[in-house]
Design a protein around this motif. Structure first.
Motif, PDB file in Angstrom:
ATOM      1  N   TRP A  74      48.585  14.203  47.068  1.00  0.00           N
ATOM      2  CA  TRP A  74      48.185  14.728  45.769  1.00  0.00           C
ATOM      3  C   TRP A  74      48.174  16.251  45.796  1.00  0.00           C
ATOM      4  O   TRP A  74      47.864  16.860  46.824  1.00  0.00           O
ATOM      5  CB  TRP A  74      46.785  14.223  45.409  1.00  0.00           C
ATOM      6  N   TRP A  75      48.495  16.854  44.640  1.00  0.00           N
ATOM      7  CA  TRP A  75      48.490  18.307  44.488  1.00  0.00           C
ATOM      8  C   TRP A  75      47.692  18.687  43.248  1.00  0.00           C
ATOM      9  O   TRP A  75      47.635  17.933  42.286  1.00  0.00           O
ATOM     10  CB  TRP A  75      49.916  18.831  44.332  1.00  0.00           C
ATOM     11  N   ARG A  76      47.085  19.868  43.281  1.00  0.00           N
ATOM     12  CA  ARG A  76      46.356  20.403  42.133  1.00  0.00           C
ATOM     13  C   ARG A  76      46.572  21.916  42.074  1.00  0.00           C
ATOM     14  O   ARG A  76      46.960  22.543  43.063  1.00  0.00           O
ATOM     15  CB  ARG A  76      44.870  20.075  42.221  1.00  0.00           C
ATOM     16  N   MET A  77      46.292  22.469  40.909  1.00  0.00           N
ATOM     17  CA  MET A  77      46.364  23.920  40.737  1.00  0.00           C
ATOM     18  C   MET A  77      45.260  24.570  41.565  1.00  0.00           C
ATOM     19  O   MET A  77      44.127  24.087  41.574  1.00  0.00           O
ATOM     20  CB  MET A  77      46.163  24.318  39.270  1.00  0.00           C
ATOM     21  N   ALA A  78      45.588  25.656  42.241  1.00  0.00           N
ATOM     22  CA  ALA A  78      44.555  26.417  42.935  1.00  0.00           C
ATOM     23  C   ALA A  78      43.663  27.092  41.889  1.00  0.00           C
ATOM     24  O   ALA A  78      42.445  27.135  42.022  1.00  0.00           O
ATOM     25  CB  ALA A  78      45.183  27.448  43.864  1.00  0.00           C
ATOM     26  N   ASP A  79      44.279  27.606  40.836  1.00  0.00           N
ATOM     27  CA  ASP A  79      43.583  28.173  39.678  1.00  0.00           C
ATOM     28  C   ASP A  79      44.513  27.977  38.489  1.00  0.00           C
ATOM     29  O   ASP A  79      45.685  28.369  38.570  1.00  0.00           O
ATOM     30  CB  ASP A  79      43.287  29.662  39.897  1.00  0.00           C
ATOM     31  N   PRO A  80      44.058  27.368  37.406  1.00  0.00           N
ATOM     32  CA  PRO A  80      44.971  27.089  36.290  1.00  0.00           C
ATOM     33  C   PRO A  80      45.467  28.335  35.564  1.00  0.00           C
ATOM     34  O   PRO A  80      46.456  28.288  34.856  1.00  0.00           O
ATOM     35  CB  PRO A  80      44.149  26.197  35.356  1.00  0.00           C
ATOM     36  N   ARG A  81      44.811  29.454  35.759  1.00  0.00           N
ATOM     37  CA  ARG A  81      45.241  30.691  35.101  1.00  0.00           C
ATOM     38  C   ARG A  81      45.964  31.565  36.113  1.00  0.00           C
ATOM     39  O   ARG A  81      45.429  31.868  37.170  1.00  0.00           O
ATOM     40  CB  ARG A  81      44.046  31.407  34.497  1.00  0.00           C
ATOM     41  N   ILE A  82      47.176  31.947  35.775  1.00  0.00           N
ATOM     42  CA  ILE A  82      48.003  32.778  36.641  1.00  0.00           C
ATOM     43  C   ILE A  82      48.407  34.022  35.864  1.00  0.00           C
ATOM     44  O   ILE A  82      48.802  33.925  34.704  1.00  0.00           O
ATOM     45  CB  ILE A  82      49.272  32.024  37.086  1.00  0.00           C
ATOM     46  N   SER A  83      48.320  35.167  36.512  1.00  0.00           N
ATOM     47  CA  SER A  83      48.771  36.398  35.852  1.00  0.00           C
ATOM     48  C   SER A  83      49.411  37.315  36.882  1.00  0.00           C
ATOM     49  O   SER A  83      49.234  37.155  38.088  1.00  0.00           O
ATOM     50  CB  SER A  83      47.600  37.099  35.161  1.00  0.00           C
ATOM     51  N   TRP A  84      50.177  38.262  36.377  1.00  0.00           N
ATOM     52  CA  TRP A  84      50.747  39.299  37.226  1.00  0.00           C
ATOM     53  C   TRP A  84      50.963  40.530  36.381  1.00  0.00           C
ATOM     54  O   TRP A  84      51.083  40.469  35.160  1.00  0.00           O
ATOM     55  CB  TRP A  84      52.047  38.861  37.897  1.00  0.00           C
ATOM     56  N   ASN A  85      50.980  41.658  37.050  1.00  0.00           N
ATOM     57  CA  ASN A  85      51.225  42.933  36.392  1.00  0.00           C
ATOM     58  C   ASN A  85      52.660  43.332  36.719  1.00  0.00           C
ATOM     59  O   ASN A  85      52.993  43.532  37.889  1.00  0.00           O
ATOM     60  CB  ASN A  85      50.237  43.987  36.901  1.00  0.00           C
ATOM     61  N   PRO A  86      53.527  43.461  35.717  1.00  0.00           N
ATOM     62  CA  PRO A  86      54.920  43.813  35.987  1.00  0.00           C
ATOM     63  C   PRO A  86      55.074  45.111  36.799  1.00  0.00           C
ATOM     64  O   PRO A  86      56.032  45.257  37.544  1.00  0.00           O
ATOM     65  CB  PRO A  86      55.522  43.982  34.585  1.00  0.00           C
ATOM     66  N   ALA A  87      54.108  46.006  36.698  1.00  0.00           N
ATOM     67  CA  ALA A  87      54.182  47.279  37.435  1.00  0.00           C
ATOM     68  C   ALA A  87      54.085  47.072  38.947  1.00  0.00           C
ATOM     69  O   ALA A  87      54.464  47.959  39.716  1.00  0.00           O
ATOM     70  CB  ALA A  87      53.078  48.221  36.963  1.00  0.00           C
TER      71      ALA A  87
END
Length: 178
Positions: A74-87
């Motif tokens: 089984w697999w799950r999200m480590a954190d459902p919200r993902i973000s990154w800064n293009p810079a």
């Protein structure tokens, strides 16, 4: 929130199937490769490979406590919200990841527009599309983004109920010319 700082993790997100797998894990919760393969129309071996890539990037994690035997993985999200800064990345890497995200958003919109469900009640009159031209400074645009994210946070993670369905909501803001 999982903040992507590593280019390998950004490349992991910048793949159409891996975006779909992340969406499935976000919406439906933990799953096995076989169920994800059925949901995406892919071979189990292909899905397993892409799940390993996402795990190596730290975006998903094993959920061994859900397995009923040693054969289940089984697999799950480590954190459902993902973000990154293009810079934080090369322009090419940031643009590729953003292009995959935009394509996923367009695919979801296209699947809705013109579908019979888009005309049926109650969702036909509940769904919405909105856009606006505004005159904003970079600071005001950032403030608007924070307010939109706060509004999304208010509705994100609501518990399942018989009358609740997965709903995709899109909001973008950027300088442009008509």
């Amino acid at each position: 929130m999982a903040e992507i700082k590593d280019e390998a993790a950004l490349r992991a997100v910048a793949h159409p199937l891996r975006r779909r797998l992340l969406d499935a894990l976000r919406v439906d919760g933990p799953s096995m490769p076989s169920a994800l393969a059925r949901a995406t129309g892919q071979a189990v071996a292909n899905v397993s490979h892409h799940l390993r890539v996402l795990a190596e990037a730290g975006l998903i994690e094993p959920a061994p406590e859900l397995a009923r035997n040693r054969k289940e993985h089984w697999w799950r999200m480590a954190d459902p919200r993902i973000s990154w800064n293009p810079a934080d990345f090369t322009p090419e890497a940031a643009d590729a990841a953003d292009a995959i995200g935009l394509q996923r958003q367009l695919d979801l919109i296209r699947s809705w527009v013109g579908s019979p469900a888009s005309r049926d009640e109650p969702w036909g009159t509940s769904a919405f599309a909105t856009d606006a031209w505004m005159r904003l400074s970079p600071e005001e645009l950032a403030e608007l983004g924070e307010e939109i994210n706060a509004l999304f946070a208010k509705y994100r993670g609501r518990p399942e109920r018989e009358d609740r369905e997965p709903v995709f909501v899109l909001g973008r803001g950027f300088p442009a010319r008509p």
